[in-house]
Design a protein around this motif. Structure first.
Motif, PDB file in Angstrom:
ATOM      1  N   ARG A  55      15.028  -2.858  21.724  1.00  0.00           N
ATOM      2  CA  ARG A  55      14.087  -1.746  21.563  1.00  0.00           C
ATOM      3  C   ARG A  55      13.108  -1.793  22.722  1.00  0.00           C
TER       4      ARG A  55
ATOM      5  N   THR B 297      21.958  -0.655  19.570  1.00  0.00           N
ATOM      6  CA  THR B 297      22.510  -1.844  18.924  1.00  0.00           C
ATOM      7  C   THR B 297      23.973  -2.036  19.322  1.00  0.00           C
TER       8      THR B 297
ATOM      9  N   GLU C  84       9.681   0.126  24.063  1.00  0.00           N
ATOM     10  CA  GLU C  84       8.581   1.045  23.774  1.00  0.00           C
ATOM     11  C   GLU C  84       7.664   1.036  24.991  1.00  0.00           C
TER      12      GLU C  84
ATOM     13  N   ARG D 107      14.360 -12.547  16.321  1.00  0.00           N
ATOM     14  CA  ARG D 107      13.852 -11.647  17.354  1.00  0.00           C
ATOM     15  C   ARG D 107      13.085 -12.376  18.448  1.00  0.00           C
TER      16      ARG D 107
ATOM     17  N   SER E 238      20.100  -5.890  18.830  1.00  0.00           N
ATOM     18  CA  SER E 238      19.406  -4.640  19.126  1.00  0.00           C
ATOM     19  C   SER E 238      18.413  -4.889  20.256  1.00  0.00           C
TER      20      SER E 238
ATOM     21  N   THR F 139      15.909   2.576  20.928  1.00  0.00           N
ATOM     22  CA  THR F 139      16.605   1.405  20.390  1.00  0.00           C
ATOM     23  C   THR F 139      18.107   1.627  20.479  1.00  0.00           C
TER      24      THR F 139
ATOM     25  N   ASP G 203      10.275   5.404  23.073  1.00  0.00           N
ATOM     26  CA  ASP G 203      10.621   4.456  22.019  1.00  0.00           C
ATOM     27  C   ASP G 203      12.122   4.595  21.782  1.00  0.00           C
TER      28      ASP G 203
ATOM     29  N   ARG H 173      17.655   4.790  27.375  1.00  0.00           N
ATOM     30  CA  ARG H 173      18.692   4.633  26.345  1.00  0.00           C
ATOM     31  C   ARG H 173      20.062   4.346  26.975  1.00  0.00           C
TER      32      ARG H 173
ATOM     33  N   THR I 251      11.833  -5.616  22.607  1.00  0.00           N
ATOM     34  CA  THR I 251      12.180  -6.493  21.489  1.00  0.00           C
ATOM     35  C   THR I 251      13.687  -6.645  21.424  1.00  0.00           C
ATOM     36  N   TYR I 252      14.138  -7.902  21.453  1.00  0.00           N
ATOM     37  CA  TYR I 252      15.544  -8.225  21.245  1.00  0.00           C
ATOM     38  C   TYR I 252      15.681  -8.690  19.806  1.00  0.00           C
TER      39      TYR I 252
END
Length: 150
Positions: free
Chosen positions: A107, A8, A109, A76, A105, A6, A4, A128, A91-92
């Motif tokens: 993310r 930005t 997962e 999003r 951002s 994220t 997970d 990352r 997820t954008y």
């Protein structure tokens, strides 16, 4: 092993321009480092239920996967894998940052399996680093003086 991650970035472009760029799979090879090809499998503009097929390389391996859009609104774009080496959700996020900027951002997962289970301890840091690199590329592209395409 669950992942997970994220990251930005602030981009000096209005949210609608950034969102339009992120929602076009034709742009994926420009800003997502590992993606070698991407195409929309569904007809029409990207919307909930649309599927995007991507061919990428990650940790030295060729990866083919299909993501399906599960959420799409002004802030999003969320996708889940329907065919991939391991289940994932991407997820954008894109929200107004003030003064004509957008806070973007990404993310990711997921849950490593098969080959990637062996690399699980390295997976989250690698993802990352990859996301941070991709966001820097996105920023460079969208902020370049010659960029006019959404």
């Amino acid at each position: 092993m669950p992942v997970d991650v994220t990251a930005t970035e602030i981009i000096r472009r209005p949210r609608d321009q950034v969102a339009a760029y992120l929602r076009d799979p034709g742009n994926d090879t420009e800003w997502i480092g590992g993606v070698r090809g991407a195409r929309l499998l569904s007809s029409g503009p990207v919307g909930v239920g649309s599927q995007v097929e991507r061919v990428a390389s990650f940790l030295g391996r060729r990866v083919e996967y299909v993501n399906e859009v599960t959420e799409l609104d002004a802030d999003r774009l969320a996708m889940r894998s329907v065919r991939s080496p391991f289940p994932m959700r991407v997820t954008y996020g894109h929200r107004d940052g003030g003064d004509g900027t957008t806070e973007v951002s990404v993310r990711v997962e997921g849950d490593a399996s098969r080959f990637y289970a062996l690399a699980a301890p390295l997976l989250a840091p690698a993802v990352r680093r990859s996301i941070i690199r991709d966001l820097r590329t996105l920023k460079r592209i969208l902020e370049s003086p010659g960029h006019s395409r959404p």
